[in-house]
Design a protein around this motif. Structure first.
Motif, PDB file in Angstrom:
ATOM      1  N   LEU A   1       8.161   7.000   6.628  1.00 42.80           N
ATOM      2  CA  LEU A   1       6.814   6.823   7.570  1.00 42.80           C
ATOM      3  C   LEU A   1       7.020   6.924   9.100  1.00 42.80           C
ATOM      4  O   LEU A   1       6.053   6.921   9.762  1.00 42.80           O
ATOM      5  CB  LEU A   1       6.004   5.625   7.030  1.00 42.80           C
ATOM      6  CG  LEU A   1       5.378   6.011   5.501  1.00 42.80           C
ATOM      7  CD1 LEU A   1       4.848   4.557   5.181  1.00 42.80           C
ATOM      8  CD2 LEU A   1       4.472   7.035   5.493  1.00 42.80           C
TER       9      LEU A   1
ATOM     10  N   SER B   1       0.868  -1.015   0.198  1.00 44.73           N
ATOM     11  CA  SER B   1      -0.017  -0.020   0.141  1.00 44.73           C
ATOM     12  C   SER B   1       0.941   1.159   0.085  1.00 44.73           C
ATOM     13  O   SER B   1       2.250   1.221   0.205  1.00 44.73           O
ATOM     14  CB  SER B   1      -0.825  -0.001   1.298  1.00 44.73           C
ATOM     15  OG  SER B   1      -0.051  -0.051   2.540  1.00 44.73           O
ATOM     16  N   GLY B   2       0.419   2.482  -0.253  1.00 41.89           N
ATOM     17  CA  GLY B   2       1.012   3.508  -0.204  1.00 41.89           C
ATOM     18  C   GLY B   2       2.094   3.515  -1.469  1.00 41.89           C
ATOM     19  O   GLY B   2       3.204   4.038  -1.028  1.00 41.89           O
TER      20      GLY B   2
ATOM     21  N   MET C   1       5.050   1.823   0.081  1.00 43.78           N
ATOM     22  CA  MET C   1       5.796   2.225   1.101  1.00 43.78           C
ATOM     23  C   MET C   1       5.844   1.336   2.285  1.00 43.78           C
ATOM     24  O   MET C   1       6.474   1.425   3.042  1.00 43.78           O
ATOM     25  CB  MET C   1       5.494   3.668   1.349  1.00 43.78           C
ATOM     26  CG  MET C   1       5.828   4.792   0.332  1.00 43.78           C
ATOM     27  SD  MET C   1       5.015   6.412   0.625  1.00 43.78           S
ATOM     28  CE  MET C   1       6.418   6.883   1.933  1.00 43.78           C
TER      29      MET C   1
ATOM     30  N   VAL D   1      -1.291   7.643   9.333  1.00 38.90           N
ATOM     31  CA  VAL D   1      -1.113   7.138   7.820  1.00 38.90           C
ATOM     32  C   VAL D   1      -0.451   5.855   8.052  1.00 38.90           C
ATOM     33  O   VAL D   1      -0.979   4.900   7.237  1.00 38.90           O
ATOM     34  CB  VAL D   1      -0.286   8.136   7.365  1.00 38.90           C
ATOM     35  CG1 VAL D   1       0.063   7.679   5.457  1.00 38.90           C
ATOM     36  CG2 VAL D   1      -0.967   9.545   7.352  1.00 38.90           C
TER      37      VAL D   1
ATOM     38  N   GLU E   1       3.048  10.663  11.293  1.00 34.85           N
ATOM     39  CA  GLU E   1       2.797   9.757  10.090  1.00 34.85           C
ATOM     40  C   GLU E   1       2.090   8.654  10.785  1.00 34.85           C
ATOM     41  O   GLU E   1       1.760   7.696  10.215  1.00 34.85           O
ATOM     42  CB  GLU E   1       3.686   9.531   9.221  1.00 34.85           C
ATOM     43  CG  GLU E   1       4.374  10.819   8.396  1.00 34.85           C
ATOM     44  CD  GLU E   1       3.213  11.249   7.492  1.00 34.85           C
ATOM     45  OE1 GLU E   1       2.432  10.656   6.962  1.00 34.85           O
ATOM     46  OE2 GLU E   1       3.422  12.452   7.482  1.00 34.85           O
TER      47      GLU E   1
ATOM     48  N   ASP F   1      -3.160   3.131   8.963  1.00 33.74           N
ATOM     49  CA  ASP F   1      -3.868   2.946   7.662  1.00 33.74           C
ATOM     50  C   ASP F   1      -3.281   1.959   6.492  1.00 33.74           C
ATOM     51  O   ASP F   1      -3.805   1.103   6.004  1.00 33.74           O
ATOM     52  CB  ASP F   1      -4.494   3.879   7.094  1.00 33.74           C
ATOM     53  CG  ASP F   1      -5.420   4.730   8.217  1.00 33.74           C
ATOM     54  OD1 ASP F   1      -5.941   3.912   9.021  1.00 33.74           O
ATOM     55  OD2 ASP F   1      -5.697   5.999   7.975  1.00 33.74           O
ATOM     56  N   LEU F   2      -1.962   2.375   6.299  1.00 39.76           N
ATOM     57  CA  LEU F   2      -1.158   1.839   5.362  1.00 39.76           C
ATOM     58  C   LEU F   2      -1.064   0.220   5.591  1.00 39.76           C
ATOM     59  O   LEU F   2      -0.858  -0.502   4.807  1.00 39.76           O
ATOM     60  CB  LEU F   2      -0.210   2.386   4.780  1.00 39.76           C
ATOM     61  CG  LEU F   2      -0.185   3.763   4.243  1.00 39.76           C
ATOM     62  CD1 LEU F   2       1.403   4.625   4.095  1.00 39.76           C
ATOM     63  CD2 LEU F   2      -0.856   3.504   3.020  1.00 39.76           C
TER      64      LEU F   2
END
Length: 107
Positions: free
Chosen positions: A58, A34-35, A38, A66, A63, A69-70
């Motif tokens: 990250l 994802s990302g 990343m 984020v 972060e 979630d990733l």
């Protein structure tokens, strides 16, 4: 009776193919990302988490959400790939076996 014998033979062949499929899934690993790559996770064909890779950019407190979630998204991506692999292997294992209407595998 001849038909029953054929059904039993097919069931034994399918059982053997299912065991082979399970062994193959244990050694198979899939990667979800994802990302834009990343965050990456690796799952076995059985769904066990083997590895997590996180881009260093990250790794800061700002972060955190984020990153969380990733991680969830990468896991979902890998899980979907595992399920697709399992479905493909299941189809190979049951190829040629004629099941009664409405009967699905695995039981």
């Amino acid at each position: 009776m001849k038909n029953l014998g054929n059904m039993l033979k097919q069931a034994q062949q399918m059982q053997s193919r299912m065991q082979e499929m399970q062994a193959k899934l244990e050694s198979t690993e899939v990667e979800g990302a994802s990302g834009g790559g990343m965050v990456k996770v690796r799952l076995t064909g059985k769904g066990d988490l083997r590895r997590v890779s996180i881009d260093p950019s990250l790794m800061n407190a700002d972060e955190r959400e984020v990153l969380e979630d990733l991680l969830v998204a990468a896991h979902a991506d890998a899980k979907q790939k595992v399920e697709a692999t399992m479905a493909e292997e299941m189809q190979k294992a049951t190829a040629g076996l004629s099941l009664p209407p409405g009967m699905k595998l695995p039981f």
